[in-house]
Design an enzyme around this catalytic site. Structure first.
Site, PDB file in Angstrom:
ATOM      1  CE  LYS A  38    -105.308  36.888   0.889  1.00  0.00           C
ATOM      2  NZ  LYS A  38    -106.685  36.867   1.417  1.00  0.00           N
ATOM      3  NE  ARG A 132    -114.461  35.761   0.305  1.00  0.00           N
ATOM      4  CZ  ARG A 132    -113.425  36.576   0.353  1.00  0.00           C
ATOM      5  NH1 ARG A 132    -113.326  37.541  -0.523  1.00  0.00           N
ATOM      6  NH2 ARG A 132    -112.490  36.462   1.261  1.00  0.00           N
ATOM      7  CE1 TYR A 262     -98.556  44.667 -31.744  1.00  0.00           C
ATOM      8  CE2 TYR A 262     -98.636  44.716 -29.347  1.00  0.00           C
ATOM      9  CZ  TYR A 262     -98.123  44.190 -30.521  1.00  0.00           C
ATOM     10  OH  TYR A 262     -97.196  43.205 -30.461  1.00  0.00           O
ATOM     11  CG  MET A 310     -97.127  39.537 -23.202  1.00  0.00           C
ATOM     12  SD  MET A 310     -97.097  38.018 -24.159  1.00  0.00           S
ATOM     13  CE  MET A 310     -98.743  37.995 -24.852  1.00  0.00           C
TER      14      MET A 310
HETATM   15  C1  LIG Z   1    -106.832  37.932   2.345  1.00  0.00           C
HETATM   16  C2  LIG Z   1    -107.437  37.802   3.670  1.00  0.00           C
HETATM   17  C3  LIG Z   1    -107.086  38.670   4.721  1.00  0.00           C
HETATM   18  C4  LIG Z   1    -106.215  39.882   4.538  1.00  0.00           C
HETATM   19  O1  LIG Z   1    -106.956  40.954   4.018  1.00  0.00           O
HETATM   20  P1  LIG Z   1    -106.307  42.401   3.834  1.00  0.00           P
HETATM   21  O2  LIG Z   1    -107.421  43.261   3.416  1.00  0.00           O
HETATM   22  O3  LIG Z   1    -105.275  42.230   2.750  1.00  0.00           O
HETATM   23  O4  LIG Z   1    -105.699  42.782   5.119  1.00  0.00           O
HETATM   24  C5  LIG Z   1    -107.582  38.400   5.971  1.00  0.00           C
HETATM   25  N1  LIG Z   1    -108.409  37.358   6.193  1.00  0.00           N
HETATM   26  C6  LIG Z   1    -108.806  36.537   5.200  1.00  0.00           C
HETATM   27  C7  LIG Z   1    -109.723  35.412   5.504  1.00  0.00           C
HETATM   28  C8  LIG Z   1    -108.347  36.730   3.894  1.00  0.00           C
HETATM   29  O5  LIG Z   1    -108.742  35.921   2.910  1.00  0.00           O
END
Ligand SMILES: *Cc1c(COP(=O)(O)O)cnc(C)c1O
Length: 368
Positions: A38, A132, A262, A310
């Site tokens: 992802k 969540r 800056y 930046m």
């Molecule tokens: C992002 C995610 C993972 C991976 O987590 P890591 O700590 O990066 O291994 C696994 N399961 C779900 C549901 C996630 O959102």
């Protein structure tokens, strides 16, 4: 060919990703491993990440958004794919047509998938302690019964059941494992036979017994970044996959008292040489690391002076004279002397995940 823009390259070692996948599988011991790609492969490029992971034997790829899954399909990736962050009002037809499993977290999503994507494969996500995403325990019986009914009617297929840990403590994880086991029992009692049970991300894949599960979902570990606070990936047998390089674009000598960047948050205590490095917070280099960070330049670690801007940051080289065009390693494998994601995270008060994932779009991802 460039049109004059500075070089900013994230070299992605797909062989390291493959080796990390093999190592994580050995540590987890589960029959299957899902590699999480992802957020553009945690900033490494989703396709580079997917290729490395599959080369290392990953059985599944996982993403948050269905659009991320469809992009991988469009690029020719035909491995099993799971997407788990859904807009419950969507048309799930395209995802199902592309053989993307959908991670279901609400009863509405279940209904919507049955209505818009008949025959889709789903994996039910249950809430066990993260508050969540995931079906809340009070909805499990209704959701499992409804899913079983839809499955019997041929409207969808329940391939898996999963949850996600908060990594709060061993006791908290154990409690989540118990709740998950309860969800599995209740799903089976409702007539479901989910073949893929999975709970652990990287941290638990390494640190907790996985013998009750069919799969782990490893993200950060496949990129060679530690999920633990000590940030020591080498201790886990994992190799960082990203090396961020650029080149010095200007050098100057400044007198004692010269203010740098800056707000002049750093002033030269004595005459010194400065090198201008063309990466900044637009490229994901955290401004919070101003006056703390170091980069590898001309064979040594050199301090970043003044605020990170930046597009650029300033590095002090003392009496060493470096040339325009001199390579700079901003982030990489600490075994090579480069600052690691964990070090950047400590300088910026964040975690390695955020450092690699936020590397910006001006940085080219190149496999090597
Ligand atoms: C992002 C995610 C993972 C991976 O987590 P890591 O700590 O990066 O291994 C696994 N399961 C779900 C549901 C996630 O959102």
């Amino acid at each position: 060919m460039t049109v004059g823009e500075p070089e900013r390259i994230a070299w992605i070692d797909t062989g390291a990703i493959a080796a990390n996948v093999r190592r994580l599988r050995e540590l987890a011991g589960t029959p299957r491993l899902l590699a999480v790609v992802k957020a553009d492969g945690y900033g490494h490029g989703a396709l580079h990440a997917a290729r490395g992971a599959l080369e290392g034997g990953a059985d599944w790829l996982g993403v948050a958004d269905p659009a991320e899954a469809l992009a991988l399909r469009a690029a020719g990736v035909d491995a099993p794919l799971l997407a788990w962050l859904l807009d419950g009002g969507a048309d799930f037809g395209p995802a199902a047509a592309a053989s993307v499993d959908l991670g279901v977290s609400t009863l509405d999503q279940l209904a919507r998938i049955a209505a818009t994507a008949p025959g889709a494969a789903v994996q039910l996500k249950v809430e066990t302690g993260l508050s969540r995403n995931g079906l809340p325990p009070e909805s499990w019986d209704a959701a499992f019964a409804r899913a079983a009914e839809l499955e019997r009617a041929g409207a969808l297929r329940v391939r898996g059941l999963f949850s996600h840990l908060a990594n709060t403590s061993g006791d908290d994880d154990a409690l989540q494992e118990q709740r998950f086991a309860d969800a599995v029992r209740r799903a089976r009692a409702a007539g479901l036979a989910p073949g893929l049970l999975h709970l652990a991300a990287t941290e638990a894949a390494i640190g907790r017994d996985q013998s009750a599960y069919d799969m782990v979902r490893t993200g950060i570990g496949i990129y060679g970044v530690s999920p633990y606070d000590d940030g020591d990936a080498a201790r886990l047998g994992l190799t960082p996959a990203m090396t961020l390089t650029t080149r010095v674009v200007a050098v100057r000598r400044v007198p004692a008292g010269a203010g740098v960047s800056y707000g002049s948050t750093w002033r030269a205590p004595a005459p010194t040489n400065l090198a201008l490095v063309p990466v900044g917070y637009a490229d994901g280099i955290p401004r919070a690391a101003s006056n703390r960070a170091e980069v590898l330049l001309a064979g040594r670690r050199r301090p970043v002076r003044g605020r990170i801007a930046m597009d650029q940051l300033v590095v002090e080289t003392g009496d060493d004279e470096v040339r325009v065009g001199e390579p700079v390693v901003v982030l990489g494998d600490p075994a090579t002397g480069a600052p690691s994601a964990a070090e950047w995270a400590a300088w910026a008060g964040t975690i390695g995940y955020e450092i690699v994932t936020r590397i910006g779009p001006r940085v080219q991802r190149r496999p090597r």
